[in-house]
Design an enzyme around this catalytic site. Structure first.
Site, mmCIF file in Angstrom:
data_model
loop_
_atom_site.group_PDB
_atom_site.id
_atom_site.type_symbol
_atom_site.label_atom_id
_atom_site.label_comp_id
_atom_site.label_asym_id
_atom_site.label_seq_id
_atom_site.Cartn_x
_atom_site.Cartn_y
_atom_site.Cartn_z
ATOM 1 N N ASN A 114 24.901 -41.382 8.263
ATOM 2 C CA ASN A 114 24.715 -41.557 7.007
ATOM 3 C C ASN A 114 23.092 -41.158 6.859
ATOM 4 O O ASN A 114 22.881 -40.221 5.825
ATOM 5 C CB ASN A 114 24.845 -42.825 6.308
ATOM 6 C CG ASN A 114 26.635 -43.198 6.287
ATOM 7 O OD1 ASN A 114 27.424 -42.038 6.831
ATOM 8 N ND2 ASN A 114 26.905 -44.405 5.798
ATOM 9 N N THR A 159 17.154 -7.305 -30.197
ATOM 10 C CA THR A 159 17.921 -8.432 -30.335
ATOM 11 C C THR A 159 19.455 -8.259 -30.840
ATOM 12 O O THR A 159 19.631 -7.370 -31.223
ATOM 13 C CB THR A 159 17.316 -9.368 -31.542
ATOM 14 O OG1 THR A 159 17.302 -8.544 -32.895
ATOM 15 C CG2 THR A 159 15.701 -9.501 -31.359
ATOM 16 N N HIS A 160 20.139 -9.158 -30.597
ATOM 17 C CA HIS A 160 21.846 -8.907 -30.810
ATOM 18 C C HIS A 160 22.083 -7.594 -29.932
ATOM 19 O O HIS A 160 23.097 -7.058 -30.569
ATOM 20 C CB HIS A 160 22.027 -8.757 -32.330
ATOM 21 C CG HIS A 160 21.355 -10.114 -33.014
ATOM 22 N ND1 HIS A 160 22.003 -11.300 -33.179
ATOM 23 C CD2 HIS A 160 20.164 -9.945 -33.657
ATOM 24 C CE1 HIS A 160 21.241 -12.179 -33.864
ATOM 25 N NE2 HIS A 160 20.184 -11.471 -34.005
ATOM 26 N N SER A 281 32.060 6.436 -6.229
ATOM 27 C CA SER A 281 33.596 5.973 -6.340
ATOM 28 C C SER A 281 34.254 6.760 -5.410
ATOM 29 O O SER A 281 33.947 7.978 -5.290
ATOM 30 C CB SER A 281 34.158 6.349 -7.884
ATOM 31 O OG SER A 281 35.307 6.719 -7.799
ATOM 32 N N LYS A 287 30.562 9.359 -9.984
ATOM 33 C CA LYS A 287 30.090 8.207 -10.280
ATOM 34 C C LYS A 287 28.878 7.702 -9.531
ATOM 35 O O LYS A 287 28.740 8.099 -8.506
ATOM 36 C CB LYS A 287 31.142 7.162 -10.174
ATOM 37 C CG LYS A 287 32.310 7.319 -11.091
ATOM 38 C CD LYS A 287 32.264 6.921 -12.652
ATOM 39 C CE LYS A 287 31.773 5.508 -12.681
ATOM 40 N NZ LYS A 287 32.654 4.741 -12.940
ATOM 41 N N ASN A 289 27.193 4.162 -9.413
ATOM 42 C CA ASN A 289 27.621 2.838 -10.146
ATOM 43 C C ASN A 289 26.313 1.773 -9.530
ATOM 44 O O ASN A 289 25.856 1.849 -8.636
ATOM 45 C CB ASN A 289 28.700 2.141 -9.673
ATOM 46 C CG ASN A 289 29.840 3.033 -10.230
ATOM 47 O OD1 ASN A 289 29.920 3.634 -11.213
ATOM 48 N ND2 ASN A 289 30.956 3.048 -9.290
ATOM 49 N N GLU A 294 25.733 -5.593 -10.494
ATOM 50 C CA GLU A 294 26.856 -6.183 -10.564
ATOM 51 C C GLU A 294 27.198 -7.368 -9.852
ATOM 52 O O GLU A 294 27.726 -8.332 -10.199
ATOM 53 C CB GLU A 294 27.938 -5.087 -10.602
ATOM 54 C CG GLU A 294 28.035 -4.173 -11.677
ATOM 55 C CD GLU A 294 28.876 -2.930 -11.636
ATOM 56 O OE1 GLU A 294 29.893 -3.195 -10.934
ATOM 57 O OE2 GLU A 294 28.625 -1.925 -12.052
ATOM 58 N N LYS A 329 27.874 -30.004 1.534
ATOM 59 C CA LYS A 329 27.552 -28.860 2.294
ATOM 60 C C LYS A 329 27.857 -27.586 2.021
ATOM 61 O O LYS A 329 26.973 -26.474 1.763
ATOM 62 C CB LYS A 329 27.490 -29.108 3.989
ATOM 63 C CG LYS A 329 26.487 -29.808 4.375
ATOM 64 C CD LYS A 329 27.023 -30.872 5.505
ATOM 65 C CE LYS A 329 26.597 -32.273 5.217
ATOM 66 N NZ LYS A 329 27.212 -33.180 4.526
HETATM 67 N N1 ARG Z 1 29.896 -35.502 8.217
HETATM 68 C C1 ARG Z 1 29.512 -36.579 7.295
HETATM 69 C C2 ARG Z 1 28.811 -35.969 6.118
HETATM 70 O O1 ARG Z 1 28.293 -34.966 6.267
HETATM 71 C C3 ARG Z 1 28.322 -37.337 8.223
HETATM 72 C C4 ARG Z 1 28.266 -38.657 7.716
HETATM 73 C C5 ARG Z 1 29.501 -39.336 8.217
HETATM 74 N N2 ARG Z 1 29.462 -40.924 7.843
HETATM 75 C C6 ARG Z 1 30.536 -41.576 7.860
HETATM 76 N N3 ARG Z 1 30.357 -42.631 7.460
HETATM 77 N N4 ARG Z 1 31.804 -41.206 8.373
HETATM 78 O O2 ARG Z 1 28.609 -36.736 5.182
#
Ligand code: ARG
Length: 461
Positions: A114, A159-160, A281, A287, A289, A294, A329
């Site tokens: 953790n 504007t607008h 295109s 074309k 683009n 975009e 993540k």
């Molecule tokens: N893969 C977990 C995460 O990214 C790591 C921490 C895991 N901790 C646990 N108590 N299972 O949060």
């Protein structure tokens, strides 16, 4: 079927973890990206454990050497993380055990995944913030150059999305300079909050071991250390703030992209993107683009999604750590990588754009966007602004009905709308005069643009 690899937590269980459940919960394919940060954090932790006598100095050295080798193996690709290892922390620890034996098991003393993962993500964000700052700085440089190049060019301000008034094109570019400059300020401010080490919070309540948290923070280059171990592992507000910064940057890029897309259309025809940053295109040979702009506009939606995902993941979590938080993540990596690549590519594309000054100059000369000049001319002749506005409205209406551009209306006709008109009105009815006569602070006047460019250059150093 039993697991092939040993999980870090399996000893209290009598049955092996279900393989589908393991595959489902494994995050190696995502957090594998954090191997450098993870190894850096582990080396700092092992060094501190050795220094504090929590483990032997020899043991700490063996752990650090092994970790450096593993980093090389991962870098070279001779060690390929496998989902059976659950997460990148496990990949590294299991490999360390293969290399140096049971002593590898001492690395995790006083540590939990953790605080380990909280440390990794902070190290990751620190790097990405630096990269974003470099990319934004390059963009700011380009914007000042554009402002300099086009400071005497006249474009319509809108504007607008309706033509409003003629302005110096430099003023337009400097507006975006200010926006992206605030984005760099926001990142700078955020970097102070990122700069806090959570290492030593362990699972959430600290450790009975005499951990030197100041030392690990110092080894990792963090200026501050956490003050509450629950907070250190449980919140993701800093990560959300990072994605917010990315979202705001993307919002700015997306608006700018929208202008570029519109302005490079045939209907506007104000801007040319060089061939190197345009696409064609497969069916329509004519074309050209603005796909890069975009795509940046489109990717903005994805980054907003990342922000929404994180806010929603966190909103109902009881303290402290919950596995839900592993889902931080993908949005973190996605928003960081997207923002960095978009700022970089946008900057390069912008460098390859050219304002069609010749066309814009002509268009602004006879346009209704000079109407405000008439109203302000009347105000200078002591007509109350509300009356001036009404009189000018009538002149505009006459101009449209009679298909006569404002500067071509004869003085006689002007005087039918108001007695105060004299020859002076024609001098006021040019886009140059409109811009030059702007007196207020931060306006679009050429003088103000010159001053803004000077200030922007000073800021960039
Ligand atoms: N893969 C977990 C995460 O990214 C790591 C921490 C895991 N901790 C646990 N108590 N299972 O949060």
């Amino acid at each position: 079927m039993s697991n092939k690899k040993e999980l870090l937590w399996a000893s209290r269980f009598n049955e092996p973890f279900d393989r589908d459940a393991l595959k489902f919960s494994s995050s190696v394919h995502v957090d594998g990206k954090l191997f450098r940060e993870d190894i850096r954090g582990s080396i700092a932790h092992a060094t501190m454990l050795g220094e504090e006598g929590i483990i032997g100095e020899e043991e700490a050295r063996a752990i650090c050497t092994g970790l450096k080798e593993i980093e090389r193996e991962l870098e070279e690709g001779s060690l390929v993380p496998h989902w059976e290892d659950e997460d990148i922390h496990t990949v590294i620890e299991n490999r360390l055990k293969e290399k140096i034996g049971a002593v590898a098991g001492k690395l995790h003393s006083g540590r939990s995944r953790n605080d380990q993962v909280a440390t990794d993500t902070r190290l990751y964000m620190r790097e990405r913030i630096d990269e974003l700052q470099v990319a934004l700085n390059d963009l700011l440089e380009t914007l000042v150059e554009k402002a300099e190049t086009y400071k005497d060019s006249i474009i319509f301000g809108y504007t607008h999305l309706q033509r409003a008034q003629p302005i110096s094109a430099g003023h337009y570019y400097l507006a975006y300079f200010n926006m992206f400059d605030r984005d760099t300020d926001r990142l700078l401010d955020l970097s102070m909050r990122v700069d806090v080490s959570p290492l030593g919070a362990a699972a959430f309540s600290g450790s009975t071991l005499p951990l030197n948290v100041e030392r690990t923070a110092e080894l990792l280059g963090f200026t501050e250390i956490f003050s509450n171990s629950i907070d250190a592992v449980s919140d993701r507000d800093i990560l959300i703030e990072f994605i917010s910064c990315c979202s705001i940057i993307m919002m700015h890029l997306s608006r700018f992209s929208e202008d570029i897309i519109l302005w490079s259309s045939y209907e506007f025809g104000y801007l040319e993107i060089s061939d190197a940053f345009s696409t064609g295109s497969s069916i329509m040979p004519q074309k050209k683009n603005a796909d890069i702009a975009e795509l940046i506009r489109g990717k903005t939606g994805r980054v907003y999604g990342d922000l929404m995902a994180m806010l929603t993941i966190m909103k109902g979590l009881p303290l402290s750590y919950n596995r839900d938080m592993q889902e931080d993540k993908p949005p973190l990596f996605d928003s960081a990588e997207t923002a960095i690549s978009c700022v970089t590519l946008f900057n390069r594309m912008l460098q390859h754009t050219r304002l069609k000054e010749e066309r814009l100059g002509e268009l602004t000369k006879k346009d209704l966007s000079l109407a405000t000049e008439i109203a302000e001319y009347l105000v200078r002749k002591d007509v109350p602004f509300r009356d001036a506005h009404r009189i000018t409205g009538k002149i505009v209406s006459w101009s449209i009905e009679n298909r006569t551009p404002l500067p071509d209306i004869p003085l006689k006709r002007f005087r039918e709308f108001s007695e105060v008109f004299d020859e002076g009105i024609f001098a006021a009815l040019t886009p140059e005069a409109s811009i030059t006569s702007k007196k207020s602070h931060g306006s679009c006047s050429f003088e103000s643009v010159e001053r803004q460019i000077r200030e922007a250059r000073e800021l960039l150093g």
